[in-house]
Design a protein around this motif. Structure first.
Motif, PDB file in Angstrom:
ATOM      1  N   ALA A   1      -1.780  22.793   7.175  1.00 29.13           N
ATOM      2  CA  ALA A   1      -1.347  21.407   7.037  1.00 29.13           C
ATOM      3  C   ALA A   1      -2.307  20.614   6.164  1.00 29.13           C
ATOM      4  N   GLN A   2      -3.614  20.860   6.301  1.00 33.42           N
ATOM      5  CA  GLN A   2      -4.603  20.157   5.470  1.00 33.42           C
ATOM      6  C   GLN A   2      -4.466  20.566   4.013  1.00 33.42           C
ATOM      7  N   ALA A   3      -4.200  21.844   3.757  1.00 31.74           N
ATOM      8  CA  ALA A   3      -4.029  22.303   2.376  1.00 31.74           C
ATOM      9  C   ALA A   3      -2.812  21.654   1.731  1.00 31.74           C
ATOM     10  N   ILE A   4      -1.722  21.541   2.478  1.00 27.61           N
ATOM     11  CA  ILE A   4      -0.525  20.890   1.922  1.00 27.61           C
ATOM     12  C   ILE A   4      -0.814  19.421   1.620  1.00 27.61           C
ATOM     13  N   TRP A   5      -1.526  18.742   2.513  1.00 23.82           N
ATOM     14  CA  TRP A   5      -1.858  17.335   2.278  1.00 23.82           C
ATOM     15  C   TRP A   5      -2.761  17.171   1.059  1.00 23.82           C
ATOM     16  N   ASN A   6      -3.723  18.052   0.880  1.00 25.92           N
ATOM     17  CA  ASN A   6      -4.626  17.954  -0.270  1.00 25.92           C
ATOM     18  C   ASN A   6      -3.885  18.066  -1.589  1.00 25.92           C
ATOM     19  N   ASN A   7      -2.786  18.810  -1.619  1.00 21.56           N
ATOM     20  CA  ASN A   7      -2.018  18.956  -2.843  1.00 21.56           C
ATOM     21  C   ASN A   7      -0.946  17.879  -3.008  1.00 21.56           C
ATOM     22  N   LEU A   8      -0.602  17.210  -1.911  1.00 24.08           N
ATOM     23  CA  LEU A   8       0.410  16.159  -1.979  1.00 24.08           C
ATOM     24  C   LEU A   8      -0.166  14.801  -2.373  1.00 24.08           C
ATOM     25  N   LYS A   9      -1.409  14.569  -2.056  1.00 24.85           N
ATOM     26  CA  LYS A   9      -1.918  13.194  -2.073  1.00 24.85           C
ATOM     27  C   LYS A   9      -2.293  12.662  -3.458  1.00 24.85           C
TER      28      LYS A   9
ATOM     29  N   HIS B   1       7.080  11.418   3.677  1.00 26.39           N
ATOM     30  CA  HIS B   1       7.675  10.073   3.643  1.00 26.39           C
ATOM     31  C   HIS B   1       6.708   9.089   2.986  1.00 26.39           C
ATOM     32  N   TYR B   2       5.437   9.237   3.265  1.00 26.44           N
ATOM     33  CA  TYR B   2       4.419   8.327   2.727  1.00 26.44           C
ATOM     34  C   TYR B   2       4.209   8.514   1.228  1.00 26.44           C
ATOM     35  N   THR B   3       4.162   9.751   0.757  1.00 25.64           N
ATOM     36  CA  THR B   3       3.842  10.016  -0.655  1.00 25.64           C
ATOM     37  C   THR B   3       5.064   9.959  -1.559  1.00 25.64           C
TER      38      THR B   3
ATOM     39  N   TYR C   1      -3.320   8.974  -2.775  1.00 25.77           N
ATOM     40  CA  TYR C   1      -3.130   8.588  -1.383  1.00 25.77           C
ATOM     41  C   TYR C   1      -4.270   9.166  -0.554  1.00 25.77           C
ATOM     42  N   ASP C   2      -4.506   8.553   0.619  1.00 26.89           N
ATOM     43  CA  ASP C   2      -5.553   9.039   1.518  1.00 26.89           C
ATOM     44  C   ASP C   2      -5.058   8.973   2.959  1.00 26.89           C
ATOM     45  N   GLU C   3      -5.888   9.508   3.857  1.00 21.94           N
ATOM     46  CA  GLU C   3      -5.475   9.586   5.257  1.00 21.94           C
ATOM     47  C   GLU C   3      -5.444   8.222   5.924  1.00 21.94           C
ATOM     48  N   ASP C   4      -6.324   7.314   5.511  1.00 19.07           N
ATOM     49  CA  ASP C   4      -6.283   5.967   6.094  1.00 19.07           C
ATOM     50  C   ASP C   4      -4.964   5.272   5.755  1.00 19.07           C
TER      51      ASP C   4
ATOM     52  N   GLU D   1      -5.870   8.136  15.944  1.00 18.93           N
ATOM     53  CA  GLU D   1      -7.243   7.679  16.111  1.00 18.93           C
ATOM     54  C   GLU D   1      -8.266   8.759  15.772  1.00 18.93           C
ATOM     55  N   ARG D   2      -7.844   9.967  15.549  1.00 11.92           N
ATOM     56  CA  ARG D   2      -8.784  11.037  15.271  1.00 11.92           C
ATOM     57  C   ARG D   2      -9.381  10.894  13.879  1.00 11.92           C
ATOM     58  N   THR D   3     -10.551  11.474  13.696  1.00 17.81           N
ATOM     59  CA  THR D   3     -11.198  11.433  12.380  1.00 17.81           C
ATOM     60  C   THR D   3     -10.386  12.206  11.358  1.00 17.81           C
ATOM     61  N   ASN D   4      -9.977  13.401  11.733  1.00 26.90           N
ATOM     62  CA  ASN D   4      -9.109  14.209  10.888  1.00 26.90           C
ATOM     63  C   ASN D   4      -7.713  14.191  11.502  1.00 26.90           C
ATOM     64  N   ILE D   5      -6.814  13.532  10.812  1.00 23.14           N
ATOM     65  CA  ILE D   5      -5.464  13.415  11.358  1.00 23.14           C
ATOM     66  C   ILE D   5      -4.743  14.746  11.327  1.00 23.14           C
ATOM     67  N   PHE D   6      -5.099  15.615  10.373  1.00 25.68           N
ATOM     68  CA  PHE D   6      -4.470  16.926  10.280  1.00 25.68           C
ATOM     69  C   PHE D   6      -5.294  17.951  11.060  1.00 25.68           C
TER      70      PHE D   6
END
Length: 809
Positions: free
Chosen positions: A181-189, A220-222, A102-105, A135-140
């Motif tokens: 939050a970014q670290a959690i996303w990197n491990n979830l995706k 919810h997404y992953t 998964y990715d941020e887009d 709309e931000r470049t980095n959502i987290f």
């Protein structure tokens, strides 16, 4: 981040265990390497290396040594089965999880396009309403440290479980420091997304604690392809403990493959912690000696089994939508998801580590559930301790009278009443939460689930294969551990019940002391009220006394009055005005006087009304109020009937004639025909019994008869009225042949000799007698008349023939 003593102690114990395990592994690895060097020096074949365990197997047929190196571990403090591994990898799940990335887009697109429910919006509403965030470049967040969404307080533990059953925690190394939050996303995706890794995961354990709204959206997404995340968010928002086993007949494929357990109870808000907006929590929030800040907390633990269904089961329900359901293999690739939202610092962080080995997903799910039960026990015990401290007696209670009085008598702010009520109710709600948790567990995990005989929940007993036999063996030990944690919860419930009884006793003592104090104050206040009433009465009497005098003096003090040296007119007027006024005031001070003047006032207005009616009638006009005199009845009020009146006066007041009870009242009865001699029925009659009409007559003696306002009264007057056919006040019954009873006296007075009791009944204010007369069935038959006289009161009854020309009724 605050760290309490219990968590620090557990971490120190864990580090000591890891150190011991590391030294043991180092020693064993040193022995293996030494054996390899020795084999190379002597020319023996080198040892064979595997990836399961370390052991040496000497064969008598060959000189080769087999050395296996793998998951070296030491037993855990939780349960002995955690360290029990098997040399054969077939005991564990071998099929890897499918790759996911998964990715941020994709997350932005998912947030915009997904159909979110109301409970979803309650949790991630701030993300959905913040369009600039997407709309931000980095959502987290990229800022290290504290951030607005409080994601810096979020915590996570993500493990990939390999084919050997060992969980390996994922901690991806980033090129530069990133936010939590970014670290959690990197491990979830991603799952098995790194193709360079040789160790593929057969199971994934994802534990997220206090996620921010954006991290909730990322979960919810992953995870929506494995779990019903809408249902997960709903269960988190609702204050209810729930257990959903595999639902094979559900139309939702995710319900068929998932096992869900949610916990909901209370916890004390920790330092720097803040409950979520969708969690019910204390309004004050700040902790003090007289206040315990509580918040609802909840967790979601779920297991998802991947792969195709292993078999199908038939639905026996009569109105089932689906006749067949899918059952999934317990040894299929799996996911375990745990979302914990507790605003405190009491998490257990060592529920999973690399020293444990899980044969399949159900075992990892149960170990996660066991850790949640243990954390619930820890939190609820802390709540019990704080509430106990809140209602505990002060240290100087036995030595200070002021301290005792402060607890015995309530203050103006009702401090202790509020405190005892809150503590009692809070402990009761805690017990309800504990009962729900225990009931949810035992209603799902029945004996059939543990022995493998269930056809829906993880079927397969020990006889299926050695893999199932090994799994069921570990399940028995795990079951004992979970039951121990549930017993701890039940012990807390018992402690809460005992504390509730203690609080109730304190509250009753408080109410008793306060009631005695209030009763004393009420007596004092009543005395003051009575005294004030006397003062007001005295002031009123003085005012009334001087009121007519002031009127007279004001009249004679007018300037236009003729001067006169004589005081006789003044004295006469004073007497005429004052004396009637004093008499009127005195009479109105009694109830009888008020009734008298009210009656006279109504009579006066009635007289005025008649006079006006006659006056208007002279001019041919009739007022509306005179057309319906019932609506304007100004007649005198009837005298009040006091309870002290005599018996015959009360009976006369209820009679048809004012002042006189009806002299004869008849009641119909049925009697058989009596022979002339009074011996029984006529033998010459038909077989059907011939019935007679009888009359029961109630009479007064002449001496006790109340006087009537009519000119004539008494039995003689009634007899004369009967002879002349006046039956207006006589009830009679008869057949087609004619009247019976009293009415028959009009027709044949000479054929019915009766008697009249003229002697009063001694000892009774009213001589009351019932007479029953039996007449013949046919009109005019007088031979069969029999007279029975029943008397009430003391004394004897006498019969005396009626005088000449008289007939008694």
């Amino acid at each position: 981040m605050a760290l309490d003593a219990a968590t620090a102690k557990e971490m120190i114990q864990k580090l000591a265990e890891d150190r011991t395990a590391y030294l043991d592994t180092l020693s064993r690895a040193h022995d293996v390497l030494a054996q390899a060097l020795e084999a190379a020096a002597t020319g023996k074949p080198p040892p064979k290396l595997t990836s399961d365990a370390v052991h040496q197997n000497a064969s008598s047929n060959s000189n080769s040594n087999i050395v296996e190196i793998g998951s070296l571990k030491k037993s855990s403090t939780f349960s002995p089965e955690d360290s029990d591994t098997d040399d054969n990898e077939s005991m564990f799940v071998q099929e890897p999880l499918p790759r996911e990335s998964y990715d941020e887009d994709g997350l932005r697109k998912y947030i915009r396009q997904n159909d979110w429910t109301s409970n979803d919006r309650a949790i991630i509403g701030t993300v959905l309403n913040n369009k600039q965030l997407l709309e931000r470049t980095n959502i987290f967040p990229v800022t290290l440290g504290s951030v607005d969404d409080r994601s810096h307080l979020s915590h996570y533990s993500i493990f990939d479980v390999g084919k050997d059953g060992a969980p390996l925690e994922i901690r991806k190394a980033d090129a530069k420091p990133v936010s939590r939050a970014q670290a959690i996303w990197n491990n979830l995706k991603g799952i098995n997304a790194d193709e360079s890794r040789q160790r593929e995961a057969v199971g994934r354990i994802t534990i997220v604690r206090e996620p921010s709204p954006l991290l909730f959206a990322a979960l919810h997404y992953t995870m929506h392809s494995h779990f019903d995340m809408d249902e997960a968010f709903t269960l988190l928002v609702e204050d209810k403990t729930t257990a959903f086993a595999h639902r094979p007949f559900s139309t939702n494929d995710r319900h068929q493959r998932t096992f869900v357990f949610t916990l909901d109870f209370f916890t004390i808000i920790g330092d720097e912690c803040q409950p979520a907006s969708w969690q019910r929590s204390d309004e004050e929030g700040a902790a003090s000696e007289t206040h315990v800040p509580l918040s609802r907390c909840s967790s979601y633990i779920a297991l998802s089994l991947s792969g195709p269904p292993a078999r199908q089961v038939r639905n026996k329900a009569r109105r089932a939508e689906r006749k067949m359901g899918n059952i999934f293999d317990p040894f299929a690739p799996w996911h375990v998801l745990s979302i914990q939202h507790y605003p405190d610092w009491k998490h257990s962080i060592d529920a999973h580590n690399s020293t444990r080995h899980y044969v399949n997903g159900p075992e990892a799910f149960l170990i996660t559930l066991r850790a949640e039960f243990k954390d619930a026990q820890k939190r609820l015990r802390e709540v019990y301790n704080r509430i106990s401290d809140l209602v505990r007696m002060p240290p100087n209670f036995m030595f200070s009278r002021a301290a005792r009085d402060r607890l015995l008598f309530e203050d103006e702010e009702f401090t202790f009443s509020r405190r005892y009520f809150w503590a009692h109710q809070s402990l009761g709600i805690m017990n309800e939460d504990i009962q729900e948790m225990v009931l949810a567990y035992r209603s799902v995990f029945t004996e059939h689930v543990w022995d493998g005989s269930s056809k829906i929940i993880w079927p397969g007993d020990e006889s299926v294969s050695s893999r199932y036999a090994n799994w069921r063996k570990r399940m028995k030990i795990l079951r004992a551990d979970i039951e121990a944690e549930l017993q701890g919860l039940e012990d807390i419930a018992a402690m809460n019940t005992d504390k509730m009884k203690e609080i109730k006793g304190l509250r009753d003592n408080l109410f008793s002391g306060t009631s005695v104090l209030e009763s004393r104050r009420s007596v004092d206040q009543a005395i003051i009220t009575v005294q004030q009433g006397h003062n007001i009465k005295l002031l009123t009497l003085v005012t009334i006394f001087f009121l007519p005098l002031m009127f007279v003096t004001s009249v004679f003090g007018m300037t236009n009055m003729p001067p006169n040296d004589s005081f006789h007119p003044f004295g006469i007027v004073t007497a005429v005005i004052c004396l009637p006024t004093y008499m009127l005031i005195g009479s109105l001070n009694t109830s009888s006087g008020v009734h008298f003047w009210r009656s006279k006032t109504k009579q006066f207005f009635a007289f005025i009304g008649r006079m006006l009616t006659n006056l208007f009638a002279l001019f041919g006009y009739t007022p509306e109020w005179a057309k319906n005199p019932k609506t304007h009845d100004y007649t005198a009020i009837k005298p009040i009937q006091h309870r002290s009146q005599s018996a015959h006066e009360g009976m006369a007041a209820r009679g048809n004639i004012p002042g006189l009870l009806p002299s004869a009242t008849t009641f119909p009865t049925r009697r058989p025909i009596v022979s002339p001699t009074g011996t029984g029925l006529h033998s010459s009659q038909n077989n059907l019994p011939r019935m007679l009409n009888s009359t029961t007559t109630v009479q007064f003696d002449d001496e006790k008869q109340p006087q009537s306002p009519h000119k004539e009264s008494g039995p003689k007057h009634l007899i004369r009225k009967l002879y002349h056919g006046d039956h207006r006040r006589t009830n009679s019954w008869g057949t087609s042949n004619g009247h019976r009873g009293i009415a028959a006296l009009d027709h044949h007075p000479s054929k019915h000799p009766t008697f009249l009791n003229r002697s009063p009944v001694m000892g009774s204010p009213t001589s009351l007698r019932r007479e029953q007369t039996f007449a013949g069935a046919e009109h005019g038959e007088g031979d069969g008349w029999v007279k029975r006289v029943l008397s009430w009161g003391s004394g004897s009854t006498k019969k005396k023939p009626v005088g000449k020309g008289e007939r008694a009724v």
